[in-house]
Design an enzyme around this catalytic site. Structure first.
Site, PDB file in Angstrom:
ATOM      1  N   HIS A 257       0.829  -1.206   0.000  1.00 12.82           N
ATOM      2  CA  HIS A 257       0.000   0.000   0.000  1.00 12.82           C
ATOM      3  C   HIS A 257       0.861   1.254   0.000  1.00 12.82           C
ATOM      4  O   HIS A 257       2.073   1.223   0.272  1.00 12.82           O
ATOM      5  CB  HIS A 257      -0.953   0.003   1.197  1.00 12.82           C
ATOM      6  CG  HIS A 257      -0.285   0.104   2.529  1.00 12.82           C
ATOM      7  ND1 HIS A 257       0.107   1.290   3.102  1.00 12.82           N
ATOM      8  CD2 HIS A 257       0.048  -0.869   3.432  1.00 12.82           C
ATOM      9  CE1 HIS A 257       0.651   1.067   4.290  1.00 12.82           C
ATOM     10  NE2 HIS A 257       0.631  -0.244   4.512  1.00 12.82           N
TER      11      HIS A 257
ATOM     12  N   CYS B   5       3.566  -4.659   6.481  1.00 11.49           N
ATOM     13  CA  CYS B   5       3.163  -4.427   5.097  1.00 11.49           C
ATOM     14  C   CYS B   5       4.353  -4.004   4.245  1.00 11.49           C
ATOM     15  O   CYS B   5       5.434  -3.700   4.743  1.00 11.49           O
ATOM     16  CB  CYS B   5       2.086  -3.351   5.035  1.00 11.49           C
ATOM     17  SG  CYS B   5       0.501  -3.890   5.715  1.00 11.49           S
TER      18      CYS B   5
ATOM     19  N   ASN C  77       5.471  -1.096   2.249  1.00  7.21           N
ATOM     20  CA  ASN C  77       5.212   0.334   2.068  1.00  7.21           C
ATOM     21  C   ASN C  77       5.918   0.868   0.835  1.00  7.21           C
ATOM     22  O   ASN C  77       7.069   0.494   0.551  1.00  7.21           O
ATOM     23  CB  ASN C  77       5.721   1.122   3.281  1.00  7.21           C
ATOM     24  CG  ASN C  77       4.856   0.946   4.525  1.00  7.21           C
ATOM     25  OD1 ASN C  77       5.137   1.558   5.548  1.00  7.21           O
ATOM     26  ND2 ASN C  77       3.823   0.130   4.447  1.00  7.21           N
TER      27      ASN C  77
END
Length: 442
Positions: A337, A355, A357
């Site tokens: 994301h 996550c 990034n």
């Protein structure tokens, strides 16, 4: 033995071999006045009781299932039969009106499987006609009636619907609305088939009592056409439960977009059809919340969403934040994301909650390139992907998949040139099923 699989021919009448007539003994000649015997000059007997009986046909057939005049037959039934000395076999299934039911004989020539579920509480006739090398035919027929519609039914659904275009890492996912007992999973798997154009090796794998996935040996080839089918309608599934429906899905594999992230370089390399198209600086999970190493697959995509971990992590460590261009990789909450707050760390150090990034511009560009089913491989982090945390079937070896299959694995036969245009046809699927979304990790 030559087997007619799809050809439907008018059902032949039942063959009744003529009664055998025995030569009368000389001592009974006076009593049995309608039969006489005499000898010629050479002493050899001659038949004077009419035409000599014709020999029985060499080829014979029997039907073992359903039994003759059987009732309460499941609507998933196949016609199981056996033949002897047959050079040609034709199998026909007709309904009460005499209309043929489409179907196909298996490669072994022992079973005729209707193309779809039979009607409930309906009469059918199965007929097997065989021809031997003597040119004579023999026929056997069984009448039977299917069961009434059961109350307990298990719904069968597919993650993909007809017309879906997905990535080269996409497993084919079939779900059941109720646990399938282990003793019945082989029956289910034998009713599951995949056709791919071009032909590619693959296997079904049970990931839970309610879900089975099909994975090719290697990533799908770009442009592959897929057709898969589950013939579970009316199939006994244990404890008085039956499959509610058959299922067919026709889908396509798009361009081969593959993402690779190396923790050592903090970069993602994106290739499309084998060519590098972009390298993107990233920040992965910090040591306390590392990203998972392994091969994952894009499972769903959100242009905008909200990550909320307040309930999971509590008010001190939890957060609630708007996120753009999010692509789910695990059920546990790992995403690719946009993270504009960590641009200074991207390509340098890991600061995320697990996550991948990247900057807003890079996340938007990647989001517009990817499809559900595109694979991403993350290397060199402190944690390996947990099997089952997402579509993780690519983290199992091919040998493990083959050895764990509930049905003995048989590699596909190579397609002949004549088969190239006949591999995949289908009709709309019964429905799709989506899993719920657990809390993310930013």
């Amino acid at each position: 033995m030559r087997v007619s699989r799809n050809k439907v021919t008018p059902r032949a009448g039942r063959a009744h071999p003529p009664a055998l007539r025995a030569l009368a003994a000389v001592a009974l000649a006076a009593t049995l006045t309608f039969t006489s015997a005499c000898t010629g000059s050479g002493g050899a007997p001659t038949w004077q009781g009419g035409a000599e009986p014709e020999p029985s046909p060499k080829a014979q057939a029997t039907i073992s299932e359903p039994a003759a005049d059987a009732a309460e037959v499941p609507t998933s039934t196949a016609i199981t039969f056996a033949t002897t000395e047959a050079v040609e076999t034709t199998v026909e299934l007709t309904d009460a009106a005499g209309d043929p039911v489409a179907g196909e004989v298996n490669a072994a020539g022992t079973e005729f499987l209707p193309a779809g579920q039979l009607e409930y509480d309906a009469a059918y006739t199965a007929t097997v006609t065989v021809t031997g090398d003597d040119g004579r035919t023999s026929t056997v027929s069984h009448d039977f009636r299917t069961m009434a519609q059961p109350q307990n039914q298990v719904r069968v659904s597919s993650f993909l619907g007809d017309g879906a275009v997905v990535g080269v890492g996409m497993p084919l996912i079939v779900r059941f609305s109720r646990n399938i007992p282990e003793d019945y999973r082989d029956d289910v798997q034998r009713r599951m088939s995949v056709q791919s154009t071009p032909v590619q090796e693959g296997i079904w794998h049970w990931v839970s009592p309610t879900e089975v996935q099909y994975r090719p040996r290697e990533f799908w080839q770009a442009g592959t056409e897929l057709f898969y089918k589950v013939q579970a309608g009316g199939l006994p599934l244990g404890d008085g439960w039956y499959g509610r429906n058959d299922l067919t899905v026709q889908a396509e594999i798009g361009a081969a977009l593959v993402m690779t992230v190396d923790n050592a370089t903090k970069k993602m390399v994106v290739t499309k059809d084998g060519q590098v198209v972009k390298q993107i600086p990233v920040s992965l999970g910090k040591p306390k919340t590392p990203s998972s190493s392994g091969t994952m697959v894009v499972m769903e995509k959100f242009t905008e969403t909200v990550f909320d971990t307040m309930e999971e992590l509590g008010p001190e460590e939890g957060y609630r934040i708007d996120i753009e261009y999010a692509q789910r990789l695990t059920w546990g909450g790992e995403f690719i994301h946009a993270a504009p707050w960590s641009v200074g760390d991207q390509g340098v150090r890991n600061v995320s909650h697990g996550c991948v990034n990247m900057s807003m511009d890079n996340a938007k560009w990647l989001f517009n390139q990817t499809k559900v089913g595109d694979p991403i491989t993350v290397k060199g982090t402190e944690r390996k992907i947990a099997i089952g945390n997402g579509w993780t079937v690519w983290n199992l070896s091919w040998d493990d998949l083959v050895s764990s299959s509930v049905v003995p694995y048989e590699p596909p036969a190579a397609a002949s040139p004549d088969d190239e245009d006949e591999d995949s046809t289908g009709s709309p699927d019964d429905g799709t099923g989506q899993s719920s979304s657990p809390d993310p990790q930013a």
